[in-house]
Design a protein around this motif. Structure first.
Motif: not given
Lengths: 266, 410
Positions: A58, A182, B173-174, B179, B183-184, B186-187, B295-297
């Motif tokens: 993340i 990031t 991604s992935g 999921v 992630s994206e 949060m980034r 996962l995710h924090g």
């Protein structure tokens, strides 16, 4: 704590330059090549950060994600990461190694087992990206007991109170994140401003080695050389990707790049 | 591990944000510590503020359209022959699903904090659609992160998001599903948290996001409790509340107000996505005994391999297609307050067919999972048992899949 990491900083200081820290992902682009890359760049790098790849990162930008996915696809497991580092540490090219990754991998491996294996394989430090202070207190203590440096991260958003507490509980190295980003983002803050923030950390405790990372490239590295250390990661991962795309040898390409980086901070 | 009474489950975490000492928490990069602390302080203040609560209630009533209907499914009850089957038709809500509650509250909070941009993740597209609606309503710029695979299979919601003026950022991604979208997103927040608010689309993510979402969707059970009392004069002696569980936002909201009742009186049944019956992949970490991971924090039961790499899921319903599950549900599972089971893709399709044949509602593929289990269990239950299924989404968004799989035209 005088371990190999402190020694590396002392050496750089004697030469009046920042320590150069590189970041590569273990197993990128293959297990063999990642060991070769470590050996090749160790001539120029002072400390090698080695990532253990996670598929749900993340805090990583595109370049490190690409490297991580490549390594995972190649079947890299934690035991391979340890093996790569062990082979590197036993070679004549050995440099201090800091493993970097996400907490779930450590958790599933077993925290104590992970730390014992770090010790066994001569790992000098650890960065766990998603285990911030104060949640990391217990884990950091476990590291300390084994003489492994737990590297605390500080960001431009870190409040004043947190800053003092984190520095106080840090071991011999602190990692300052240059900007809100990031890994590998475009440097959106001026190097001057970054050094100003860096100095705030140093003022609180000048004895702690503080490195700056995130967004540092060949272009910007020389402007930040008043720091104790500088980390280059995404730029290296990007170099691996582009050399693979162009059918070039990633080992020589990366090695040349790190050599150039080193020259810019001398 | 024990559930306390007379205090909301949402507040039963320790100072590090863990429920039952092990689920939840804040596994986040240092950069997010401050924006998360700021959001915690703001939410703690506002949730006790009468003016803010009446503002929330005003928008829930006049814009979301509270209360949503609570109806008896008489034909279905007759067809099944067992317990009385009812439905809380949450898909009546503006936009067609429960995601509107969380989106509205996050936009209100963003406004109070002075942020002008809000970003969010989406799987089925409902969270994204609702966030884009609420952002438009409250004058915020909106960015929605969505897996490329989900963009393909949930086109009606994609169109809705765009027509609300939000930007959709496809995630390649992935597995290119929820999921990766989370992630994206949060980034993106890590890099932009000074100007941008983040809305996590379910009761997942760092502790505060679990709390805000659960607090918002609890509107469902607040309404339901009043509707049950109006209908039956009391809480029935045997009441069973069925809800699908992906991240777990609608089920938590559907159960929250009934938490303190004895489970023999009010039982909670969460239905996860079992995936295609022939596939080993699933999105049911609670049912199939996945291990606790981060996962995710947040720490939660999550589908992962021995190394801690998050595993790909598979489900016909994009909204349930998530490898983890809310820490709240992990807590409700381990304290045995709720029971969890799974329905396969085929079960859900079959249930959709039955429900839409006998009744005038058309649950989306997510609640169809809950209907599947409710129908098969209701058969064996006594006539004085009241079964309620949360129909938390409308099937319009699934019309392409339903046409292909069942030949149904919506």
């Amino acid at each position: 704590m005088i371990n190999a990491i402190s020694k590396a900083f002392n050496l750089a200081k004697k030469e009046s330059r920042p320590a150069l820290l590189t970041y590569t992902v273990a197993g990128d682009n293959t297990k063999k090549n990642s060991l070769k890359i470590l050996k090749a760049i160790s001539k120029y790098a002072d400390i090698c950060e080695v990532g253990f790849p996670h598929n749900t990162p993340i805090a990583d930008g595109g370049q490190i994600q690409t490297s991580s996915f490549r390594a995972i696809k190649n079947g890299v497991k934690i035991k391979d990461v340890f093996k790569i580092v062990k082979d590197f540490k036993l070679s004549e090219f050995s440099k201090p190694v800091i493993l970097m990754g996400y907490f779930n991998m450590v958790l599933q491996y077993g925290q104590n087992k992970f730390l014992n294996d770090c010790k066994k394989n001569k790992i000098d430090g650890l960065i766990i990206v998603d285990l911030p202070w104060p949640e990391n207190k217990k884990f950091a203590n476990r590291c300390k007991k084994r003489s492994i440096s737990f590297v605390q991260l500080i960001s431009p958003t870190t409040s004043k109170n947190r800053l003092s507490s984190i520095i106080k509980e840090s071991h011999n190295m602190i990692y300052y994140i240059s900007m809100l980003s990031t890994t590998g983002g475009k440097l959106k803050v001026s190097p001057k401003k970054i050094i100003l923030n860096y100095k705030k950390i140093k003022r609180i405790n000048p004895k702690k080695n503080c490195v700056i990372g995130f967004g540092i490239t060949e272009k910007s590295i020389s402007k930040l050389k008043s720091a104790d250390g500088l980390v280059v990661g995404s730029a290296i991962c990007k170099e691996i990707t582009s050399s693979l795309n162009n059918g070039q040898n990633p080992v020589t390409k990366v090695s040349n790049m790190v050599k150039k980086l080193k020259n810019k901070i001398l | 591990m024990k559930l306390k009474k007379n205090i909301s489950v949402l507040d039963q975490h320790d100072k590090f944000g863990f429920w039952g000492g092990k689920f939840g928490g804040n596994f986040v990069p240092e950069t997010l510590k401050k924006p998360i602390n700021d959001l915690e302080a703001l939410f703690d203040k506002l949730k006790k503020n009468k003016k803010f609560l009446s503002e929330r209630d005003y928008y829930f009533k006049n814009w979301v359209g509270a209360p949503t209907r609570f109806i008896k499914l008489s034909n279905l009850t007759k067809h099944v022959g067992g317990a009385e089957i009812w439905s809380k038709v949450v898909s009546d809500a503006n936009g067609g699903a429960h995601k509107i509650y969380n989106a509205t509250v996050h936009c209100l909070l963003a406004k109070k904090s002075g942020k002008r941009i809000i970003c969010g993740d989406t799987g089925a597209g409902y969270a994204g659609k609702m966030l884009s609606m609420a952002a438009k309503k409250f004058g915020l710029k909106c960015k929605i992160f969505m897996g490329a695979k989900d963009i393909k299979r949930q086109q009606p919601n994609v169109k809705a998001i765009k027509s609300n003026g939000a930007e959709i950022i496809p995630v390649y991604s992935g597995s290119q599903t929820l999921v990766d979208a989370v992630s994206e997103c949060m980034r993106f927040w890590v890099a932009n948290c000074d100007t941008t608010a983040m809305c996590v689309g379910s009761t997942v993510g760092p502790n505060i996001f679990v709390k805000i979402c659960g607090w918002s969707t609890s509107q469902i059970s607040r309404e339901l409790k009043i509707q049950i009392l109006n209908e039956f004069g009391k809480i029935p002696k045997r009441l069973k509340l069925y809800n699908c569980v992906g991240g777990g936002s609608s089920s938590f909201g559907f159960w929250h107000e009934f938490m303190d009742y004895n489970k023999k009186q009010v039982e909670f049944i969460g239905v996860e996505a079992g995936g295609p019956s022939k596939s080993k992949k699933h999105a049911a970490p609670l049912t199939y005994g996945s291990k606790v991971g981060v996962l995710h924090g947040a720490a939660q039961y999550v589908n992962q391999n021995l190394e801690g790499q998050i595993e790909e899921t598979e489900s016909i319903s994009a909204g349930l297609d998530y490898p983890g599950v809310s820490p709240l549900h992990c807590f409700l599972k381990d304290t045995k307050r709720a029971r969890y089971t799974a329905a396969s893709d085929e079960d859900a399709l079959k249930a959709f067919k039955i429900v839409s044949k006998y009744e005038s509602i058309r649950p989306s593929l997510e609640p169809s999972h809950a209907f599947s289990v409710a129908i098969s269990e209701a058969k064996k239950l006594s006539k004085n048992t009241i079964v309620i299924v949360n129909s938390c989404g409308d099937a319009y968004k699934d019309r392409k899949i339903l046409k292909k799989k069942l030949g149904v035209k919506l």
